[in-house]
Every structure is written in structure tokens, then in C-alpha cells.
Design a protein around this motif. Sequence first.
Motif, PDB file in Angstrom:
ATOM      1  N   ALA A   1      59.146  36.040  -3.757  1.00 16.35           N
ATOM      2  CA  ALA A   1      60.586  35.868  -3.642  1.00 16.35           C
ATOM      3  C   ALA A   1      61.375  36.671  -4.670  1.00 16.35           C
ATOM      4  CB  ALA A   1      60.935  34.385  -3.767  1.00 16.35           C
ATOM      5  N   SER A   2      60.737  37.041  -5.772  1.00 20.12           N
ATOM      6  CA  SER A   2      61.474  37.812  -6.774  1.00 20.12           C
ATOM      7  C   SER A   2      61.667  39.262  -6.329  1.00 20.12           C
ATOM      8  CB  SER A   2      60.747  37.775  -8.115  1.00 20.12           C
ATOM      9  OG  SER A   2      59.577  38.545  -8.042  1.00 20.12           O
ATOM     10  N   ARG A   3      61.021  39.646  -5.233  1.00 23.35           N
ATOM     11  CA  ARG A   3      61.139  40.981  -4.625  1.00 23.35           C
ATOM     12  C   ARG A   3      60.490  42.087  -5.455  1.00 23.35           C
ATOM     13  NH1 ARG A   3      63.807  37.433  -2.289  1.00 23.35           N
ATOM     14  NH2 ARG A   3      65.388  37.884  -0.709  1.00 23.35           N
ATOM     15  N   THR A   4      59.906  41.768  -6.577  1.00 24.56           N
ATOM     16  CA  THR A   4      59.403  42.845  -7.405  1.00 24.56           C
ATOM     17  C   THR A   4      57.918  42.751  -7.588  1.00 24.56           C
ATOM     18  OG1 THR A   4      59.787  41.480  -9.330  1.00 24.56           O
ATOM     19  CG2 THR A   4      61.463  43.109  -8.797  1.00 24.56           C
ATOM     20  N   LYS A   5      57.421  41.536  -7.625  1.00 27.05           N
ATOM     21  CA  LYS A   5      56.061  41.375  -8.086  1.00 27.05           C
ATOM     22  C   LYS A   5      55.049  41.497  -6.979  1.00 27.05           C
ATOM     23  CE  LYS A   5      55.480  37.703 -10.073  1.00 27.05           C
ATOM     24  NZ  LYS A   5      55.192  36.497 -10.771  1.00 27.05           N
TER      25      LYS A   5
ATOM     26  N   LYS B   1      60.096  37.796   6.122  1.00 30.70           N
ATOM     27  CA  LYS B   1      61.386  37.107   6.147  1.00 30.70           C
ATOM     28  C   LYS B   1      62.339  37.723   5.112  1.00 30.70           C
ATOM     29  CE  LYS B   1      61.857  32.891   4.448  1.00 30.70           C
ATOM     30  NZ  LYS B   1      61.445  31.526   4.108  1.00 30.70           N
ATOM     31  N   HIS B   2      61.821  37.980   3.912  1.00 31.03           N
ATOM     32  CA  HIS B   2      62.654  38.584   2.873  1.00 31.03           C
ATOM     33  C   HIS B   2      63.056  40.012   3.215  1.00 31.03           C
ATOM     34  CE1 HIS B   2      61.094  35.449  -0.152  1.00 31.03           C
ATOM     35  NE2 HIS B   2      62.330  35.168   0.170  1.00 31.03           N
TER      36      HIS B   2
ATOM     37  N   GLU C   1      56.578  35.006   4.504  1.00 30.56           N
ATOM     38  CA  GLU C   1      57.662  35.015   3.518  1.00 30.56           C
ATOM     39  C   GLU C   1      58.142  36.446   3.257  1.00 30.56           C
ATOM     40  OE1 GLU C   1      58.893  32.439   0.997  1.00 30.56           O
ATOM     41  OE2 GLU C   1      58.504  31.294   2.830  1.00 30.56           O
TER      42      GLU C   1
ATOM     43  N   ASP D   1      48.891  30.861  -5.005  1.00 28.45           N
ATOM     44  CA  ASP D   1      50.060  30.703  -5.883  1.00 28.45           C
ATOM     45  C   ASP D   1      49.658  30.768  -7.347  1.00 28.45           C
ATOM     46  OD1 ASP D   1      52.202  30.526  -4.248  1.00 28.45           O
ATOM     47  OD2 ASP D   1      52.344  28.331  -4.254  1.00 28.45           O
TER      48      ASP D   1
ATOM     49  N   THR E   1      65.888  39.651   5.825  1.00 31.13           N
ATOM     50  CA  THR E   1      67.208  39.252   5.320  1.00 31.13           C
ATOM     51  C   THR E   1      67.758  40.272   4.323  1.00 31.13           C
ATOM     52  OG1 THR E   1      66.176  37.765   3.707  1.00 31.13           O
ATOM     53  CG2 THR E   1      66.958  36.769   5.729  1.00 31.13           C
ATOM     54  N   ASP E   2      66.884  40.896   3.531  1.00 30.42           N
ATOM     55  CA  ASP E   2      67.370  41.921   2.601  1.00 30.42           C
ATOM     56  C   ASP E   2      67.977  43.116   3.345  1.00 30.42           C
ATOM     57  OD1 ASP E   2      66.593  40.329   0.542  1.00 30.42           O
ATOM     58  OD2 ASP E   2      65.009  41.635  -0.225  1.00 30.42           O
TER      59      ASP E   2
ATOM     60  N   ILE F   1      46.171  28.199  -0.184  1.00 31.23           N
ATOM     61  CA  ILE F   1      47.576  28.566  -0.419  1.00 31.23           C
ATOM     62  C   ILE F   1      47.959  28.224  -1.856  1.00 31.23           C
ATOM     63  CG2 ILE F   1      49.956  27.859   0.107  1.00 31.23           C
ATOM     64  CD1 ILE F   1      49.399  28.080   2.964  1.00 31.23           C
ATOM     65  N   ASP F   2      47.531  27.043  -2.315  1.00 29.81           N
ATOM     66  CA  ASP F   2      47.850  26.664  -3.697  1.00 29.81           C
ATOM     67  C   ASP F   2      47.154  27.587  -4.686  1.00 29.81           C
ATOM     68  OD1 ASP F   2      49.531  24.642  -2.899  1.00 29.81           O
ATOM     69  OD2 ASP F   2      47.963  23.115  -2.898  1.00 29.81           O
TER      70      ASP F   2
END
Lengths: 415, 414
Positions: free
Chosen positions: A224-228, A258-259, A255, A178, A262-263, A174-175
Motif C-alpha cells: 500500500a505504500s506504493r514503494t516497497k 487495485k492500487h 491489492e 506480511d 485507482t492510482d 498470508i500472515d
Amino acid sequence: MNEMWDAVVVGGGLAGLIAGIRATQRGKRVLLVTEGVGTLFHFSGIFDYGDVEGLRHLPKHPYTLFDSQAITQGKHFVQEICPEYVVNDRPQSAFNVLGTVRQGDLMPRSMVLPDPQEQGVFVLLVPEGLKDFFPEIVADNMAREFPGWQVSVKRMQVDALQEWTRLGKSVTSIDYADIWRSEEGYRALAHEIDEIKRQFQDAGRSQGKIVVVLPSLVREYFDASRTKFYRNEFSLPVLEMSSFVPSPHGRYFAEYLKHIFTDLGGELMIGARAVSLKGELNSEGHAKICQELVVRSMGKLMRLKGKKFILATGGLLGGGIKVGMARRSIRESVFDLPLFIPQEWSVPQFLAPQPYAQIGVETDQFMRPLDPVSGQVVWDNVHVVGRMLAHWDPWTQRCGGGVSVTSGYAAAELI
Amino acid sequence: MDSRDELAARLDACQKCNVCTAQCPVAKVNPHFIGPKGLGPDMERFRLGQTIPRETTLDDCSNCKTCEVTCPSGVKITEMIIEARRAASKAPHKNTLGLKLRLRGYVLGRAEYLGKLGVIWPTMTNQILKIKPVRLALDKVLSISKSGPLPAYGKPLEVLVGKRPKIKASDSKQVVYFPGCYTRYNEADTGQILIKVLEHVGYKVIMPDFHCCGLPLDANGQFEKAHKNGLYNLELMRPYLEADMPIITSCTSCGLTLKEEYPKFQTTSAQLIGAHSYDLFEFLWQLYEKGELPLDFQEVKASYGYHPPCHLKAQRIGTPVVRILGLISGVKIRNLDAGCCGLSGSYGFKAEKYDNAMKIGSTLFEAINVGAGRGDFQEITTECGVCKVQIQHGTGIPTDHPVRILAKAYGLIN
């Protein structure tokens, strides 16, 4: 009363999120309640559907609740929300984390193996200190699986993790996932791959296929930035391996879902434990209508009113079914639904189909819970999805993703 | 109930799945931190055997509670860690923290005294805190990071209680407001706006002279003082709690403390506090459900990115602010949900933690910068005061408490 949710989904694993997203996409007001993260953290990145036609002939298997069109719809829905997953007629193959080949029905494009009949080179790129990863075994297995291919191993270090290396501390995948997403990590990886290409060119191998194989890489989902989405510009093709726990594919996919949820306007209530249901008998006097779900938040009980409820709490592994210390004490932990429980729970051969895998809630064709004795619907407006359904075994039937996606999607269509 | 027994019972619920460590914002950036599972349930087994680790190990946890919200089995991970800190502070080797760090704990834990000092002459305090050599001195003497975004002070929020508080049989409905140190000493105008909003929705607001809720004290090892504050506040609340009045918080960390810590005290009001504490928007949503929330909203044409603070998530109430703001026409709000801002109360003010705090916040900063850059939103809204300070520090994008958007819609401010 001003407010009522169109649907309250209990459980934030694959089936619950799929149900929540689909229902929200259909314009419904949806609240998703989940105690912690779901078992998506065990997700390999590959959806298994199993032998769908064969399983549909097993009496009471969840697949018997759906026609083949519904199953295909679910697959296409995964592709719709995550375009890197391409629906295919035939199962495809990927490397698992031990370097052996495993089949899967729906997997990201970047995991699909090349044709073993071709000839080429696999370069197994091993990130320094990657936890629970054994390069020698992996390379041996890859060579055995692809006899026509040459396998070489290359190790790489990332500056950002120097301190980890110095301490001798392992780094989870996971790390690493990232790190590859960071500008610095991407550059390090791109540089390493350029280097591999150059070495092969210097050695006179500019022809033939060279494929870099990298564990811990996850490219399918935006962050989380929704673009990348992950950048794909490498000088050689890079093959992802399926994930092991704690799984980066699972983490990013959870994730991502989830986004999306909620979006689209869905609301997530995380950390809250659903404790009970309140409802009354319907007008015909048999099935009950559920009016509210009682949830324990910090300090007090909250009453969530809904028109429909979806139970996606994940069965034995996900914590939706609790087994007590007393022999045979077992219950469904939110709705206290009647469970199907086999006579014998286990058989001696560890890897044989285990009867306890079949424990779950029996339903009618609309996934409404049934009393196994009377065969009557217990709750009129509750739908049970995913692992909580009875009469299937994700391990030996290899249909975990298929049942969860199909039932989650189908339940959302009933909201 | 004996909380030790309860924690021990929860300890056995840990399945060692490691999901908490995978989600821990500190473990991601600090290789020396063994992570929530290691520091919480794993080491708890040794602690139950009376092996008490040193405070310095325990100090790396930022108390954001992401692990607890993440845990699929309800293990009270942070609570174990804080309890262990408490035990370590009483253990024979308690002086392992040098004088400097103990002094810093004393200072950073006392947001309230700092506030009281700061507001005596706010402009002067703010100017002084902007002077580089002053920050350098704070860094050297107290290890308070010279780069950390220390919040500015303003005129404090006035206490609101009648001379003899009338509780019974009042004409208008009443609530008690617990503003918290940040609102009271750093951002009193937000507090005033909130009071106007509550009045607009039909509630008279009582605001006794509360002390700091105690969370910053606990987080900085000042356990006894935290306990005293809790007792003091609970005693102030007692008449109102007995009259069944809601206690409203606008700071998510104060709110969490009232809901999670205060019920553990051995007083009568402690038994009432849990069920009577509400986050502002949780309270408003409850009014809306009952059909009692005035819906005389004017259109507010604006788009916001919303950052849900970790301690709001830990309250386990979802995101009521998104629901309420969604009722206002014109308002567009995107729940960014991009993780911890990194500041975590006073964690990011500490010199040795500043860099890691900024690294923790980087995912959130990026989500904000990308969204704002693309024109998805122009401003950020979040309930937590220090999240706000950190977001502005990390991105330069204007950030405010969501009650301001609501007040705008009600026509109470421009």
C-alpha cells in the motif's frame, strides 16, 4: 446529464482488473464494481496459458476469439505492470506447495526452478506453525523431482508470532507473507539465511549451489505504500513456492492491481452487488444498447450510466452464474444473459473434463453476448470476459490465467 | 422480514473460503481472536442451537465491517456478531464482563453525553484530558487507554430549525443534516463549513436536535439505549422524510447506521430512511450527474492522500469524494486504500486494545509516512472524525474532512 463512465466493469477478479487497468491506462474513465474480493485469493502466483495453438483449434474455445498477437500482448501487459513476470518462449517450472514441480507459462522470476541437471542443495525453510504445510512430504517430493540435489529441512520461528506458537495456533501463509515484509520479519529471515550459509561454509561446502526454498514468501508486488517491493538482499538465493489458499500471492496481487487501477484514476466500488441492466433496442432493432447498470448499495439502488459494460463476474466459481436448488435452474446473475449449457453437466470420473466447466456465455469476436439459439448479438455494448465465457475448462486445459488476461486486455482495447 | 431468518439464509451462503479472516485487521494482530468466519458464520450454527458464547469472546471484533465488504457471497458477518453480542447480553451469564468494563461500555458508548459535558467548558475539558495522572486514572478505573488519542472538544454546532419548520412549498430546496456527535461536539467548525457548502450549492439546511445515531452504543453493548436513540431520531426525521427530503451525513459511521440499521426499525420513517440517506459527497455527486452542482471552483493547488474509512466502504458507494475533488483544478488526490486505521470508533481507546489498534493502523501509517516523505502529498483527508484523530496520532500529519477542500474551492473559507 453531466456524467457517464466510459466503461463500467462488473467483477474484481483477474479479468476485470486487467480490463479496468488497461482501459484506465488508455485514458478512459472506468468504474469497477465488485461484490467482494474476486477469486484472485485462489491464485497460485502463476499464469497458465495451456497449449494455446492446440486450444485455438477447438471450436468455440475463447482462444479462437483472439489472434496470437493479442495473446502475446496480454502477456506483455502482465510483464509491464509487474516486471518480475518475464515473458518466455517456453513454459517454466516452479515448486508447488507439495514440493512437486509444476509448469507454468508466466511466473515471477523468483519462482523459476534451477536446472535439475546441475547439482546443489535445497534448504527447505519451514516457518513454525505454517498452516496446511507438510515439510516431510514436501522434502520427499523435492528429492524425487531433483535426484541430483540434496534436500535438507530447517525450521524457523519468528518472535512476532510467539503467542501463536504458544497457543498452538497455525499461521496462514498470508500472515507469514506480511511478516516477511515487515522490518522485523525481514531481519529474522535474513539472519536465518546467513546462518544457513555459515553452517554450509563450516561444513566445507562453500562451493556448489545452495538454494533456500521458502513457502509463503511473496516478493513481486509493492504494497500500500506504493514503494516497497520486497527487499531481495539475502546472502543465498531464495526460491518462492507457488501459493495455496487463502493465497498470499493472490492477496498481494489483488491489492497491487487495485492500487494500480485507482492510482491511474479508476474508481473502485467494492461491496456493491450488480442486480440488473437497463437498456433499449438499437436503431437497427436487434441488439440492445445498455444504458445503466443497477447496483444495490446500502439502503438504495444506484444507477450507473456507462457507454460500455464489461462483465467479469467469474462464472460458476466466482458467483456470476447461480445454480438453484431446483434441478437445472441456472442463470447468469447480473445481465440475465443466455447461457450455453451442455446436455449432461457431469461425467462420473471426478478428474475427467467435466461438461459443466464449459457453461458460460457465447460471444461474437468482440466478446459481445450471443443468443445461442439465434446466434444474434444480445447487447451491443456489453463485453464478456474471463471465466464467464463459454466453452473452456481451466482445470483440464490449464489456461485460466491466459483466457482471463487475454480477454480482459482485449475488451479494454474495445472501450 | 424477520432478520433472524434472513441471517440464517445468508449463513448458508458462506463457502468457508476464509478470505474474510485473511483480510480481518484484528485477526492479523490478535492470535486469541478466532476471526470473522469463526466468530460469525461458524459459531452461528451453535448459536442457532441456543449455545450462546460469552461476551468477552465476541468483544474482540472491532465492527469495522471489512469482512462483510470482502465476502464474495454477501454473508452478513458483522451483523451476526453484533446480534450474538445482543443475545449474550441477555443470556444468563451476562455478568461475565466485570463492573469496570461494563462501566467503560457505558461511558464510551455515550459519545453524545461526553460531548455535551465536554462542550460546557471545552478548554477545561481538553486541558484535563491532557493531564497525565487523569489519563492514568481513566486507564486504571475505566480501562480507557492512557495513550489513546481522545479527541478534543470545542464549541458545539447549533441546532438549525425554524420555530415552526416549514416543509411544504418552500422556495429553496432543503436538506436535513445529521452531523453526528464528533462533528457536533468536537469539530463544529467542520459542520458549519459543510452547511455553507450545502447553502452554496442551493440547499437550505435543517438540523434538528438529533441524538447520537446509536452506533457507539451498539458497539459498547448498550443495545437498548441505541434502540431508543434510533426511534427518537427517526421520529425527528419523520416530517422531512415524508416530504421527500434527503438526509445528509458527513460522518461515515452515522451514515452507515442510518442506511443499514434504521431501516430495521418498525416505524413508517424507517421504511423511508434507507432511500433518503446520503453521504455528503454521494449527494453532491448525484447533483453533479443531474447537472445541478455549481462548478464555480477556484484553483486549489494542493496534494492530498485520501483514507477511505471502513464504514464508507461498507456503504458500498465507492469513493464519491475522489470524484468530486477531481473536478477541482489543482487538487491532486491519491486514494491510499491502505486498510483500517485501527481505532474503529472507540475500540482503540480501550486499554487492552490500544496496542493492537496501533498495529492494525501501522500499514496505513506507513503508506502515509512514505507518501508524505516522498512529497506525494502534504496532508491527509478523510471523512471519518476518529480515523482523522488516529491518523494524526499515528503519523503527526495534518488530517481534515474533505469538505474543507471543497469549501476552499468554492471560496467559502481560506
